[in-house]
Design an enzyme around this catalytic site. Structure first.
Site, PDB file in Angstrom:
ATOM      1  N   ALA A   1       0.823  -1.208   0.000  1.00 33.58           N
ATOM      2  CA  ALA A   1       0.000   0.000   0.000  1.00 33.58           C
ATOM      3  C   ALA A   1       0.857   1.257   0.000  1.00 33.58           C
ATOM      4  O   ALA A   1       2.025   1.227   0.395  1.00 33.58           O
ATOM      5  CB  ALA A   1      -0.904  -0.004   1.228  1.00 33.58           C
TER       6      ALA A   1
ATOM      7  N   ASP B   1       2.341  -7.270  12.927  1.00 32.54           N
ATOM      8  CA  ASP B   1       3.576  -6.557  12.539  1.00 32.54           C
ATOM      9  C   ASP B   1       3.957  -5.589  13.656  1.00 32.54           C
ATOM     10  O   ASP B   1       4.174  -4.402  13.429  1.00 32.54           O
ATOM     11  CB  ASP B   1       3.336  -5.806  11.225  1.00 32.54           C
ATOM     12  CG  ASP B   1       4.640  -5.269  10.630  1.00 32.54           C
ATOM     13  OD1 ASP B   1       5.719  -5.750  11.044  1.00 32.54           O
ATOM     14  OD2 ASP B   1       4.581  -4.374   9.772  1.00 32.54           O
TER      15      ASP B   1
END
Lengths: 333, 227
Positions: free
Chosen positions: B22, B133
């Protein structure tokens, strides 16, 4: 320097002889175990190897036009792989090393796939995508070792397409004229079905995809061609996606495809489309050396032996789960 | 229509981060600073598959951010979600990344932040959500509050394995950003985590983290342990 390498981790008993100047391949002989039905039966494969081994070694020496006395060291793949198969290669390597008094060089089978890919394509410092029947890994060299950036959490990509092909009656044979039967079938499909796409961070998972694809097949409601198309699209895209992350993360500008599944044309196309975004180049190991062979073991053995990597015969035991990131790579910096 | 001054459309998109999946833009929306997250189409995927993945991930990320906020964890506020365009517009957190702060602020203050992060992750894990993450770059401190950002890899999961990976990733990022204070900071994190999950929850997660670290991928730790 001349090295003889022995490969016997799965279905191929291979012997390669290489030297340290080009053309580096002096001999390349292989005996492939083909199961009558189902997948590899490790014990049957190992029996097959045991009966073929002496012939393969003899042929290799003849092909290279040398005698065993001209060999500087014996390299052997001690893992990862199937225990019974590995033991045949290890036993023969230990016997040759002790009888002819040659140094013995331990080689990791996965590292060997990477090294032969680098040698034959000329790629310098790529993100390496290792796709085979037993392995699915995204690798990059960093600080003395090949590091694993992503891998499968369950079955390998090659295993996924082989098992699917077998279960729906497309295989054996698995490969026709260099094209996998699932690839061949998928080329005739076009409709994307609803099968799971599972990427977890840097890792992929294929077992859910396999189960769902087989379920779709069993309902009889879908064309096999469309199931193959969807299976392939999803599986390949998953691998390309995690490779893309590794490429973006490491800022490298080359991708190298190694292992048996690397031969797939559609897979290569996908990788090229991805690499274009980053101006990266895609290298593919030639098909003959994408599959298991003795040359890659001999070549990696040569690199290792030049850097003093040897193992005493009594310590040369097989390691079925020997990971490539456990191996120090003194020949790269 | 004074409140509409500045418009309700995005203005001056400024690309601030290019990820593999992204792009992040900084912009203004309804007169406030926002982050626009746009999931990129991928030429190597079947177009239908591509749309499906980008849409599903956009929806999942937005749902998780909304749910985590509902649980009381400091995260960016969602302003707009467009699944078909694969766009999320959310609050821009004006603060400093924990990663940068660690090297400049007083360690005992960092400790209190990290303990808060431990609590936040404990709350998420108890609700069956993993971040996926969790690193010190994905925590922004604003007005003494650590915000957790980037839920791009977050998932609904009650697997101890997935939760263990969250904690392992956080520990690894501490090790790489500030090796000298790893022990202190990790202790603070676990203290906060334990406040939420209890001592049994803490023990089982620590056991899992050890197990994850002993696996092949992290052989460095295994080798050190043997010596």
């Amino acid at each position: 320097m001349i090295i003889l390498g022995i490969e016997s981790t799965a279905h191929t008993f291979g012997v390669g002889i290489v030297r340290d100047k080009d053309p580096f391949i002096l001999a390349d002989v292989r005996a492939n175990y083909v199961p009558k039905e189902g997948g590899i039966h490790p014990r049957e494969a190992s029996r097959f190897f045991a009966t073929k081994a002496h012939e393969v070694i003899k042929q290799a020496l003849e092909q290279a036009r040398i005698s065993i006395n001209d060999i500087d060291a014996i390299a052997v793949a001690l893992g990862p792989g199937l225990g019974p198969c590995l033991r045949v290669g290890a036993t023969i390597a230990r016997a040759l090393a002790s009888f002819f008094n040659k140094p013995l060089v331990p080689v990791n089978h996965s590292v060997a796939h990477v090294e032969i890919g680098l040698k034959l394509t000329g790629a310098r410092d790529p993100v390496i995508v290792y796709l085979a029947g037993g392995n699915t890994m995204i690798i990059a060299f960093n600080d003395k070792r090949y590091r694993v950036f992503g891998e499968t959490l369950d079955i390998a990509l090659g295993n996924l397409i082989d098992v699917f092909a077998r279960e729906v009656g497309l295989a054996p044979p698995y490969v026709r004229k260099g094209v996998h039967v699932v690839d061949e079938c998928a080329d005739k499909g076009s409709k994307l079905l609803d099968l799971p796409y599972i990427v977890k961070g840097q890792d992929v998972s294929f077992s859910g995809l396999l189960t769902a694809a087989l379920k779709h097949y069993k309902t009889g409601k879908y064309r096999l061609e469309d199931i193959c198309y969807t299976l392939r699209e999803i599986a390949y895209s998953m691998v390309v996606e995690v490779s893309e992350r590794a490429l973006a993360h490491t800022s490298k500008n080359e991708v190298l495809l190694v292992g048996g599944v690397a031969a797939s044309r559609r897979l290569q196309e996908k990788f090229k489309l991805m690499a274009k975004i980053y101006d990266a180049s895609v290298h593919v190991v030639p098909p003959r050396y994408a599959v298991d062979n003795g040359v890659m073991i001999a070549w990696t053995g040569l690199l290792a032996y030049k850097h003093g990597v040897v193992i005493p015969v009594e310590k040369a035991v097989v390691r079925q789960r020997w990971r490539l990131d456990e191996v120090e790579i003194p020949w790269r910096s | 229509m004074a409140f509409r001054r500045g418009g309700d459309t995005l203005e001056k998109l400024e690309l601030i981060y290019k990820g593999a999946e992204a792009y992040l833009f900084k912009s203004t929306f309804l007169d406030t600073d926002v982050i626009v997250k746009y999931r990129l189409p991928k030429p190597y995927r079947d177009p239908l598959l591509d749309r499906r993945i980008r849409r599903d991930r956009t929806i999942l990320e937005a749902r998780i951010i909304a749910r985590v906020k509902e649980l009381g964890v400091p995260v960016p506020t969602l302003y707009m979600v467009d699944p078909e365009k694969a766009i999320i517009i959310m609050e821009y957190i004006h603060g400093i990344r924990l990663k940068e702060l660690i090297n400049h602020a007083n360690i005992s203050i960092i400790e209190t932040y990290v303990r808060e992060v431990g609590k936040s992750i404990g709350i998420m894990h108890s609700a069956g959500i993993v971040h996926g993450d969790l690193t010190t770059s994905n925590i922004i401190v604003k007005e003494d509050t650590p915000y957790i950002i980037d839920f791009g890899l977050a998932q609904y999961s009650d697997e101890l394995e997935d939760k263990g990976v969250d904690i392992h990733l956080f520990l690894r990022s501490l090790e790489s950003t500030h090796p000298r204070f790893v022990d202190r900071l990790f202790k603070a994190f676990i203290k906060g985590y334990e406040e939420i999950v209890g001592s049994r929850g803490k023990e089982s997660i620590l056991k899992k983290v050890r197990e994850i670290r002993m696996r092949g991928r992290y052989v460095e730790e295994r080798r050190l342990r043997k010596q």
